[in-house]
Motif scaffolding. Structure first.
Motif, PDB file in Angstrom:
ATOM      1  N   SER A 264      43.324  14.864  63.672  1.00 19.47           N
ATOM      2  CA  SER A 264      43.523  16.288  63.951  1.00 19.47           C
ATOM      3  C   SER A 264      43.204  16.590  65.413  1.00 19.47           C
ATOM      4  O   SER A 264      42.363  15.929  66.035  1.00 19.47           O
ATOM      5  CB  SER A 264      42.642  17.137  63.030  1.00 19.47           C
ATOM      6  OG  SER A 264      41.274  16.903  63.283  1.00 19.47           O
TER       7      SER A 264
ATOM      8  N   LYS B 268      42.486  19.844  68.241  1.00 22.99           N
ATOM      9  CA  LYS B 268      41.994  21.214  68.349  1.00 22.99           C
ATOM     10  C   LYS B 268      42.422  21.829  69.670  1.00 22.99           C
ATOM     11  O   LYS B 268      42.306  21.196  70.729  1.00 22.99           O
ATOM     12  CB  LYS B 268      40.463  21.225  68.250  1.00 22.99           C
ATOM     13  CG  LYS B 268      39.816  22.603  68.271  1.00 22.99           C
ATOM     14  CD  LYS B 268      38.302  22.474  68.162  1.00 22.99           C
ATOM     15  CE  LYS B 268      37.638  23.839  68.065  1.00 22.99           C
ATOM     16  NZ  LYS B 268      38.001  24.523  66.796  1.00 22.99           N
TER      17      LYS B 268
ATOM     18  N   ASP C 141      43.966  24.075  64.072  1.00 18.99           N
ATOM     19  CA  ASP C 141      43.949  22.638  64.317  1.00 18.99           C
ATOM     20  C   ASP C 141      45.229  22.013  63.765  1.00 18.99           C
ATOM     21  O   ASP C 141      45.727  22.422  62.697  1.00 18.99           O
ATOM     22  CB  ASP C 141      42.733  21.994  63.658  1.00 18.99           C
ATOM     23  CG  ASP C 141      41.433  22.410  64.334  1.00 18.99           C
ATOM     24  OD1 ASP C 141      41.495  23.206  65.288  1.00 18.99           O
ATOM     25  OD2 ASP C 141      40.363  21.963  63.895  1.00 18.99           O
ATOM     26  N   GLN C 142      45.718  21.009  64.459  1.00 14.10           N
ATOM     27  CA  GLN C 142      46.979  20.385  64.100  1.00 14.10           C
ATOM     28  C   GLN C 142      46.740  18.974  63.574  1.00 14.10           C
ATOM     29  O   GLN C 142      46.056  18.163  64.216  1.00 14.10           O
ATOM     30  CB  GLN C 142      47.906  20.324  65.310  1.00 14.10           C
ATOM     31  CG  GLN C 142      48.190  21.684  65.943  1.00 14.10           C
ATOM     32  CD  GLN C 142      48.918  22.614  65.001  1.00 14.10           C
ATOM     33  OE1 GLN C 142      49.849  22.200  64.289  1.00 14.10           O
ATOM     34  NE2 GLN C 142      48.510  23.880  64.995  1.00 14.10           N
ATOM     35  N   LEU C 143      47.308  18.678  62.375  1.00 10.68           N
ATOM     36  CA  LEU C 143      47.216  17.335  61.800  1.00 10.68           C
ATOM     37  C   LEU C 143      48.436  16.526  62.207  1.00 10.68           C
ATOM     38  O   LEU C 143      49.562  17.058  62.297  1.00 10.68           O
ATOM     39  CB  LEU C 143      47.145  17.415  60.275  1.00 10.68           C
ATOM     40  CG  LEU C 143      45.875  18.059  59.698  1.00 10.68           C
ATOM     41  CD1 LEU C 143      45.997  18.192  58.179  1.00 10.68           C
ATOM     42  CD2 LEU C 143      44.645  17.235  60.058  1.00 10.68           C
TER      43      LEU C 143
ATOM     44  N   ILE D 139      52.343  15.948  66.546  1.00 12.42           N
ATOM     45  CA  ILE D 139      51.841  17.196  65.984  1.00 12.42           C
ATOM     46  C   ILE D 139      52.833  18.284  66.344  1.00 12.42           C
ATOM     47  O   ILE D 139      53.706  18.094  67.202  1.00 12.42           O
ATOM     48  CB  ILE D 139      50.442  17.551  66.521  1.00 12.42           C
ATOM     49  CG1 ILE D 139      50.469  17.656  68.055  1.00 12.42           C
ATOM     50  CG2 ILE D 139      49.394  16.546  66.064  1.00 12.42           C
ATOM     51  CD1 ILE D 139      49.175  18.150  68.665  1.00 12.42           C
TER      52      ILE D 139
END
Length: 642
Positions: free
Chosen positions: A578, A580, A600-602, A615
């Motif tokens: 992940s 941020k 937040d990006q997975l 992402i």
């Protein structure tokens, strides 16, 4: 042996070294010095003027008459007189009957103080020996490698940063009380002053000097500047000063044709004349001029404990055809000014031998000479070079209507091709906000809101791009008016919420820069950066990674150069996990409209460009984002087979 005989031997040796180009403390023999001779305490005045017919010391102490004729040393071409008359604050000049019989009043080239302009007599002033209290600062400097440390410079013109209510500029006593707390609050690491040496015309901004050893009386007394530098060091702020060894003021009472002949300048009138700037070029191959100029550089470094010198107009010293007038090729048929080339190498060698921790900076606009790096490799030996190409390209890009930016995207990506050829400082300097060029804020495309958005984008790009940083005063809050050398900055701008938010943005960005080693730790190497996508011309979005020594500490920078918000925008990333968002230029606190950061990006196991994962995020219109890995999986290296 009597004391006077010792003095004579020391003087003769010092003057021999001056004539050989090896006296780097020539102010200790020339100028005025208090001495005891035959039981009498007085002053010895010395001046180098080999072709003068006669020189008199004149001043307030003798009603400017010819009662103090100087005697010439025929062997070494200097003149001297011993007198008990002058006292503190007395004014003086040299009355010179030149080689052709013309009589001119000349300044003392080695004076340490002058009266306030437009008058220019030298002043008798004894600077008390200072007991410096900046030992901790010096200790830290010696233990650290400045190439691997953050350098973020606030460029200042000392007499136009702020004025008193009656219109008079701040002295260094005033600047000590207000400029230092301001720079600390803003988070800059260094202050760089435009030239502080004595100059007769404020409109020259200090770049046409007469006093190479004198703090301009416009700024106060020398001891006030000493106290200012000491106070900066106590607050962990370094101080740089601009210095001009290529050319000097053309005024008749200054250095040109001092003894009636080309003494400090080139004998060839075409080489001596600096047409572009209306000044006179030093003969940098003449040993006495080398002694004079290098003595000046060391004087400022040691007298004032400054941390570095920015040498102005290096190109004019390197190339015979730099100016607008006629020129002759060198002995090889080329345009290299070998006298200037070797002088600059000598300057850097001497400074670095005496003070290895000092930072030497070149303002140089060509690409034909290696400016930074080891002298042994053919470079000039500077630590940093202003990246003028980056500055010109970037400002041209940000001035452009975004509809056309996709066709000129290389303006912001080309610097990645050469960013390691030199050690660079990225300058957004005073030169870009005068003479009708408009302020940085005013250069930006669009309405006022879009101008602020792009200014935040530009500053984020500068902070994220490899290279040290420099920003001219007033630009930190987006002053709309051009800089005026004879007025204070538009501080009333800060009553406007947009300007106030812009200032807060710059403060926050400066703090981010210092906090993130990825933005400065590996800048000497291409290892500091990986490009994610520099070819997205249609969307005009640039993305890249800045890296530190620790594999897990890196930053992803995304810059949207159009007024179109990019939804679900794909970004390649090197590791699964992940990410941020730690920086968004469109947050409300900075003057934007966003109330919250992107979530937040997975990562998705979908390759993007050269990266195994991607992402997706929302990139604001004309906005810039910085992402940081939060929880990532870095594959362990498999042990090699035995």
């Amino acid at each position: 042996m009597q004391t006077n005989e010792y003095l004579e031997l020391e003087t003769e040796d010092a003057i021999k070294r001056f004539h050989s180009g090896e006296n780097f403390y020539s102010q200790h023999v020339f100028g005025y010095h208090q001495e005891d001779q035959d039981g009498e305490t007085g002053f010895v005045f010395r001046v180098w003027a080999p072709n003068a017919q006669q020189i008199w010391l004149v001043g307030t102490f003798n009603d400017w008459d010819e009662s103090l004729p100087m005697e010439k040393n025929e062997v070494y071409g200097y003149w001297e007189v011993f007198t008990g008359k002058p006292s503190e604050n007395d004014l003086y000049k040299y009355k010179v009957r030149q080689a052709d019989g013309r009589v001119v009043y000349k300044i003392d080239p080695f004076a340490i103080a002058f009266e306030k302009r437009p008058d220019n007599a030298a002043v008798i002033h004894h600077v008390p020996e200072k007991k410096w209290k900046d030992g901790l600062w010096y200790g830290r400097k010696k233990r650290s490698n400045f190439f691997q440390r953050p350098i973020n410079i606030y460029e200042v013109h000392a007499s136009s940063w702020k004025h008193h209510e009656d219109g008079t500029p701040y002295s260094f006593a005033d600047l000590k009380e207000e400029l230092i707390p301001y720079v600390k609050k803003m988070g800059y690491t260094h202050i760089e002053f435009m030239p502080l040496m004595e100059h007769p015309l404020g409109a020259s901004w200090g770049y046409q000097l007469i006093g190479y050893f004198a703090l301009s009386s416009y700024y106060g007394k020398p001891e006030e500047f000493q106290d200012f530098v000491e106070a900066c060091h106590k607050e962990n702020i370094g101080v740089f000063v601009d210095w001009v060894p290529g050319h000097c003021c053309i005024n008749d009472d200054a250095l040109p044709k001092y003894d009636g002949t080309p003494q400090f300048e080139y004998e060839n009138p075409d080489r001596a004349a600096n047409i572009r700037w209306g000044s006179v070029n030093f003969d940098l191959g003449k040993p006495e001029v080398q002694s004079f100029l290098i003595s000046s550089a060391l004087f400022w470094l040691e007298m004032y404990h400054i941390d570095g010198i920015r040498v102005d107009a290096v190109s004019s010293m390197l190339y015979l055809d730099y100016d607008d007038g006629p020129w002759e090729p060198n002995h090889e048929g080329g345009n290299r000014n070998y006298e200037g080339y070797y002088f600059l190498q000598k300057l850097n060698a001497v400074v670095k031998l005496a003070h290895p921790e000092v930072i030497m900076i070149a303002e140089e606009s060509s690409s034909d000479t290696q400016i930074t790096g080891l002298i042994e490799s053919g470079a000039l030996g500077f630590d940093y070079k202003w990246n003028m190409g980056w500055m010109n390209d970037v400002l041209d890009f940000y001035k452009m209507d975004p509809a056309f930016r996709k066709d000129h995207f290389n303006l912001i990506t080309f610097s990645f091709m050469y960013m390691m050829q030199e050690n660079y400082i990225l300058p957004l300097s005073h030169d870009e906000v005068v003479h009708g060029k408009r302020s940085l804020m005013h250069k930006m495309w669009g309405d006022r809101y879009k101008q602020f958005s792009q200014l935040r984008n530009l500053y984020t790009y500068m902070i994220a791009h490899p290279g040290k940083k420099l920003l001219f005063m007033g630009s930190e809050w987006g002053q709309f008016l051009e800089w005026k050398y004879d007025e204070g900055l538009e501080w009333r701008d800060l009553d406007d919420p947009m300007n106030n938010s812009m200032q807060h943005f710059t403060t926050s960005l400066n703090a981010l820069y210092k906090e993130q080693p990825a933005l400065w730790e590996l800048e000497e190497s291409y290892d500091t950066i990986s490009i994610i996508d520099a070819d997205n011309r249609n969307d005009s979005v640039l993305s890249f990674i800045r890296k530190s020594k620790k594999k897990k500490d890196f930053l992803i920078i995304i810059l949207n150069m159009t007024p179109v918000e990019r939804q679900d925008f794909p970004i390649g990333v090197p590791y699964q996990g992940s990410y941020k968002e730690i920086w968004n230029t469109e947050m409300q606190e900075f003057g934007g409209t966003w109330k919250e950061h992107n979530p937040d990006q997975l990562t998705e196991e979908v390759p993007f460009k050269e990266y195994p994962y991607r992402i997706k995020t929302v990139v604001p219109a004309l906005g810039a984002l910085i992402l940081q890995p939060d929880k990532i999986k870095i594959p362990r290296k498999r042990p090699s087979a035995k």
